[in-house]
Enzyme design. Structure first.
Site, PDB file in Angstrom:
ATOM      1  N   ASP A 162      -2.886  -1.886  -5.299  1.00  8.74           N
ATOM      2  CA  ASP A 162      -1.903  -1.018  -5.964  1.00  8.74           C
ATOM      3  C   ASP A 162      -0.933  -1.782  -6.870  1.00  8.74           C
ATOM      4  O   ASP A 162      -0.286  -2.738  -6.452  1.00  8.74           O
ATOM      5  CB  ASP A 162      -1.110  -0.271  -4.891  1.00  8.74           C
ATOM      6  N   SER A 211      -0.550   3.290 -10.050  1.00 15.76           N
ATOM      7  CA  SER A 211      -0.920   4.022  -8.846  1.00 15.76           C
ATOM      8  C   SER A 211      -1.185   5.496  -9.166  1.00 15.76           C
ATOM      9  O   SER A 211      -2.011   5.799 -10.022  1.00 15.76           O
ATOM     10  CB  SER A 211       0.173   3.844  -7.785  1.00 15.76           C
TER      11      SER A 211
END
Length: 320
Positions: free
Chosen positions: A157, A41
């Site tokens: 993510d 991320s």
């Protein structure tokens, strides 16, 4: 131990990820340079910028952000697949992270990002191909970013499956891993707000921006007014500093808190099975999940966390 390869695992944490800049700066200051960098991320974004030699550029931009400029990175539209202004962010990433044509194999250090296959829930390691595509796939937090299509998979993510990619560093050849966990002190405190000074004018600008976006959304063909009202209720909590303790959490706060809980549990579980040699845990509970304008605080905390751990870091790395 000087011949051993050092891996740096940069964890997920949205706006708290600016702390990674402080961690890297502090390590560099003390002559500690990783051979392998893996990020999940926001850790993927900062890691890519660092490996590609653009960290100073990223830091300068991040520390210049105001509350209003941060708000401009989000938009309300009728696609309903995310609330991030992807075009604006994409142009920024080309400048601050890597060019469109930059490939992972061209980077001077081994680098990888982690994403999640939305269909199977599998962990996907992106170790080759486009740097920007690898970063985009890893940062696509559900609710904020649209999923990324790659190799017939929809990727989101990586923090959903591997928030701190220690295992990826080891797989790429790291003998020792320095892990940075941004979520270690969040539970029970992640919904706290701090008072920010002199932000009334920016609050007004943000409200004007939101009103404009809502008007555009209402004018979109086939877009129901009632859904615009739902989004209107979703967005104030992005940057609000005032909250009644007795009122129920907003939709966004609920999503953000749920992500924090999930990542905290996964991180603890995975680190039991594959503990890093060094773990750095900046104290970042006071920074909201998309409060990008608080980069100076996050960077300073990253530096502080490294300096506090410095004796142990040097001992483990054999630098005493």
């Amino acid at each position: 131990m000087k011949n051993l390869k050092i891996g740096l695992a940069l964890g997920s944490g949205s706006s708290r990820g600016w702390s990674h800049i402080g961690v890297i700066n502090a390590l560099t200051k003390h002559g500690i340079e990783p051979d392998i960098v893996c990020g999940t991320s926001i850790g993927a974004l900062v890691g890519a910028s660092y490996v590609n030699g653009r960290l100073d550029r990223l830091e300068k931009w991040a520390t210049s952000l105001t509350k209003f400029e941060s708000a401009k990175l989000y938009e309300i539209n009728s696609s309903l697949n995310g609330f991030v202004n992807t075009k604006r962010l994409h142009m920024l990433m080309i400048d601050l992270v890597a060019e469109e044509s930059t490939l992972i194999k061209q980077l001077p250090k081994k680098f990888a990002t982690i994403a999640t296959d939305l269909d199977s829930g599998r962990e996907i390691w992106l170790k080759k191909g486009s740097v920007l595509e690898a970063v985009w796939s890893s940062i696509s937090l559900p609710g904020l970013f649209p999923a990324v299509r790659k190799n017939d998979q929809w990727l989101v993510d990586g923090g959903l499956v591997n928030p701190v990619p220690v295992s990826t560093c080891r797989a790429l050849g790291a003998d020792l891993v320095i892990a940075v966990n941004l979520n270690g002190d969040l539970l029970g405190r992640h919904m706290r707000k701090t008072n920010l000074e002199n932000l009334e004018s920016e609050e007004l600008k943000i409200q004007e921006l939101k009103d404009k976006q809502l008007q555009q959304a209402n004018n979109s063909p086939g877009f129901a007014n009632k859904f615009a009202s739902l989004i209107e209720g979703y967005t104030p909590s992005f940057f609000s500093t005032k909250k009644d303790k007795e009122s129920s959490p907003s939709l966004f706060e609920t999503i953000a808190s749920s992500v924090n809980i999930t990542q905290d549990r996964i991180t603890k579980s995975r680190m039991v099975g594959d503990p890093p040699e060094i773990i750095i845990t900046p104290h970042l509970a006071h920074i909201g999940i998309i409060e990008l304008y608080r980069a100076k605080e996050a960077i300073a905390e990253g530096e502080r966390a490294v300096n506090n751990m410095l004796p142990e870091i040097k001992r483990v790395l054999g630098l005493d």
